[in-house]
Write a protein that holds these residues in place. Sequence first.
Motif, PDB file in Angstrom:
ATOM      1  N   ALA A  65       0.747  -1.121   0.094  1.00 56.05           N
ATOM      2  CA  ALA A  65      -0.126   0.100   0.012  1.00 56.05           C
ATOM      3  C   ALA A  65       0.963   1.384  -0.005  1.00 56.05           C
ATOM      4  O   ALA A  65       0.442   2.339  -0.805  1.00 56.05           O
ATOM      5  CB  ALA A  65      -1.061  -0.093   1.188  1.00 56.05           C
ATOM      6  N   VAL A  66       2.075   1.068   0.681  1.00 52.41           N
ATOM      7  CA  VAL A  66       2.893   2.360   0.800  1.00 52.41           C
ATOM      8  C   VAL A  66       3.468   2.632  -0.565  1.00 52.41           C
ATOM      9  O   VAL A  66       3.676   3.621  -1.243  1.00 52.41           O
ATOM     10  CB  VAL A  66       3.996   2.093   1.680  1.00 52.41           C
ATOM     11  CG1 VAL A  66       5.265   3.114   1.368  1.00 52.41           C
ATOM     12  CG2 VAL A  66       3.433   2.378   3.258  1.00 52.41           C
ATOM     13  N   GLU A  67       3.849   1.437  -1.288  1.00 56.61           N
ATOM     14  CA  GLU A  67       4.414   1.579  -2.606  1.00 56.61           C
ATOM     15  C   GLU A  67       3.482   2.065  -3.704  1.00 56.61           C
ATOM     16  O   GLU A  67       3.702   2.982  -4.547  1.00 56.61           O
ATOM     17  CB  GLU A  67       4.857   0.208  -3.126  1.00 56.61           C
ATOM     18  CG  GLU A  67       6.244  -0.259  -2.438  1.00 56.61           C
ATOM     19  CD  GLU A  67       6.436  -1.832  -2.705  1.00 56.61           C
ATOM     20  OE1 GLU A  67       5.823  -2.375  -3.112  1.00 56.61           O
ATOM     21  OE2 GLU A  67       7.662  -2.015  -2.152  1.00 56.61           O
ATOM     22  N   LYS A  68       2.257   1.725  -3.385  1.00 51.92           N
ATOM     23  CA  LYS A  68       0.817   2.067  -4.290  1.00 51.92           C
ATOM     24  C   LYS A  68       0.699   3.658  -4.077  1.00 51.92           C
ATOM     25  O   LYS A  68       0.514   4.130  -5.114  1.00 51.92           O
ATOM     26  CB  LYS A  68      -0.199   1.238  -3.968  1.00 51.92           C
ATOM     27  CG  LYS A  68      -1.309   1.399  -5.050  1.00 51.92           C
ATOM     28  CD  LYS A  68      -2.707   0.659  -4.593  1.00 51.92           C
ATOM     29  CE  LYS A  68      -3.846   1.050  -5.186  1.00 51.92           C
ATOM     30  NZ  LYS A  68      -5.107   0.263  -4.996  1.00 51.92           N
ATOM     31  N   ALA A  69       0.902   4.020  -2.842  1.00 52.12           N
ATOM     32  CA  ALA A  69       0.221   5.441  -2.380  1.00 52.12           C
ATOM     33  C   ALA A  69       1.592   6.156  -2.923  1.00 52.12           C
ATOM     34  O   ALA A  69       1.379   7.538  -2.943  1.00 52.12           O
ATOM     35  CB  ALA A  69      -0.077   5.401  -1.090  1.00 52.12           C
ATOM     36  N   GLY A  70       2.733   6.005  -2.872  1.00 49.21           N
ATOM     37  CA  GLY A  70       4.120   6.662  -2.863  1.00 49.21           C
ATOM     38  C   GLY A  70       4.306   7.729  -1.654  1.00 49.21           C
ATOM     39  O   GLY A  70       5.115   8.522  -1.929  1.00 49.21           O
ATOM     40  N   THR A  71       3.768   7.255  -0.705  1.00 49.81           N
ATOM     41  CA  THR A  71       4.056   7.930   0.632  1.00 49.81           C
ATOM     42  C   THR A  71       3.619   6.980   1.686  1.00 49.81           C
ATOM     43  O   THR A  71       3.061   6.037   1.785  1.00 49.81           O
ATOM     44  CB  THR A  71       3.119   9.316   0.295  1.00 49.81           C
ATOM     45  OG1 THR A  71       3.333  10.026   1.731  1.00 49.81           O
ATOM     46  CG2 THR A  71       1.674   9.018   0.449  1.00 49.81           C
ATOM     47  N   THR A  72       4.230   7.708   2.834  1.00 50.51           N
ATOM     48  CA  THR A  72       3.856   6.984   4.156  1.00 50.51           C
ATOM     49  C   THR A  72       2.778   7.642   4.937  1.00 50.51           C
ATOM     50  O   THR A  72       2.465   7.283   6.020  1.00 50.51           O
ATOM     51  CB  THR A  72       5.132   6.879   5.064  1.00 50.51           C
ATOM     52  OG1 THR A  72       5.681   8.024   5.296  1.00 50.51           O
ATOM     53  CG2 THR A  72       6.024   5.844   4.568  1.00 50.51           C
ATOM     54  N   ASP A  73       1.976   8.702   4.348  1.00 47.60           N
ATOM     55  CA  ASP A  73       0.990   9.454   5.015  1.00 47.60           C
ATOM     56  C   ASP A  73      -0.150   8.546   5.366  1.00 47.60           C
ATOM     57  O   ASP A  73      -0.676   7.651   4.455  1.00 47.60           O
ATOM     58  CB  ASP A  73       0.560  10.498   3.878  1.00 47.60           C
ATOM     59  CG  ASP A  73      -0.731  11.184   4.476  1.00 47.60           C
ATOM     60  OD1 ASP A  73      -0.428  11.864   5.704  1.00 47.60           O
ATOM     61  OD2 ASP A  73      -1.963  11.060   4.022  1.00 47.60           O
ATOM     62  N   THR A  74      -0.407   8.333   6.569  1.00 48.46           N
ATOM     63  CA  THR A  74      -1.564   7.362   7.208  1.00 48.46           C
ATOM     64  C   THR A  74      -2.795   7.232   6.185  1.00 48.46           C
ATOM     65  O   THR A  74      -3.215   6.221   5.937  1.00 48.46           O
ATOM     66  CB  THR A  74      -1.866   7.915   8.629  1.00 48.46           C
ATOM     67  OG1 THR A  74      -0.653   7.960   9.323  1.00 48.46           O
ATOM     68  CG2 THR A  74      -2.525   6.670   9.149  1.00 48.46           C
ATOM     69  N   ASP A  75      -3.444   8.460   6.286  1.00 43.49           N
ATOM     70  CA  ASP A  75      -4.684   8.581   5.418  1.00 43.49           C
ATOM     71  C   ASP A  75      -4.509   8.025   3.823  1.00 43.49           C
ATOM     72  O   ASP A  75      -5.491   7.193   3.453  1.00 43.49           O
ATOM     73  CB  ASP A  75      -5.492   9.812   5.336  1.00 43.49           C
ATOM     74  CG  ASP A  75      -5.872  10.221   6.774  1.00 43.49           C
ATOM     75  OD1 ASP A  75      -6.244   9.323   7.634  1.00 43.49           O
ATOM     76  OD2 ASP A  75      -5.787  11.467   7.093  1.00 43.49           O
ATOM     77  N   THR A  76      -3.543   8.272   3.226  1.00 41.30           N
ATOM     78  CA  THR A  76      -3.296   7.968   1.851  1.00 41.30           C
ATOM     79  C   THR A  76      -3.282   6.454   1.766  1.00 41.30           C
ATOM     80  O   THR A  76      -3.499   5.832   0.967  1.00 41.30           O
ATOM     81  CB  THR A  76      -2.167   8.783   1.122  1.00 41.30           C
ATOM     82  OG1 THR A  76      -2.216  10.281   1.305  1.00 41.30           O
ATOM     83  CG2 THR A  76      -2.048   8.529  -0.276  1.00 41.30           C
ATOM     84  N   VAL A  77      -2.258   5.923   2.767  1.00 42.31           N
ATOM     85  CA  VAL A  77      -2.136   4.471   2.636  1.00 42.31           C
ATOM     86  C   VAL A  77      -3.240   3.573   3.015  1.00 42.31           C
ATOM     87  O   VAL A  77      -3.753   2.609   2.374  1.00 42.31           O
ATOM     88  CB  VAL A  77      -0.866   4.017   3.660  1.00 42.31           C
ATOM     89  CG1 VAL A  77      -0.624   2.765   3.965  1.00 42.31           C
ATOM     90  CG2 VAL A  77       0.529   4.853   3.277  1.00 42.31           C
TER      91      VAL A  77
END
Length: 88
Positions: free
Chosen positions: A14-26
């Motif tokens: 999910a972090v790879e898919k989102a491109g960030t470690t931002d909680t809501d985005t993940v």
Amino acid sequence: MEAHVIGFNMWIKAVEKAGTTDTDTVIDALPGIAAPNLTGGMSKMLPNHHITKPVLIGEIQRRWSVRRGVADQRSRGWRCLVRFPRRL
């Protein structure tokens, strides 16, 4: 314990898919992600954030022996897919 391994692997994807470690985005990226489970299949993150995985079901017999089987819930109720030896 298996759910923790699966969940961590899904979080990585999910972090790879989102491109960030931002909680809501993940969290938003998690549904639909699949990861291998420990029994050789694949587990998937559902929209309600529950994961699919096999369930081990057993029945305690006399003298503490266990009748075990691997089961899944499909169209109508539970059915046994694999039977294991009665004694541990």
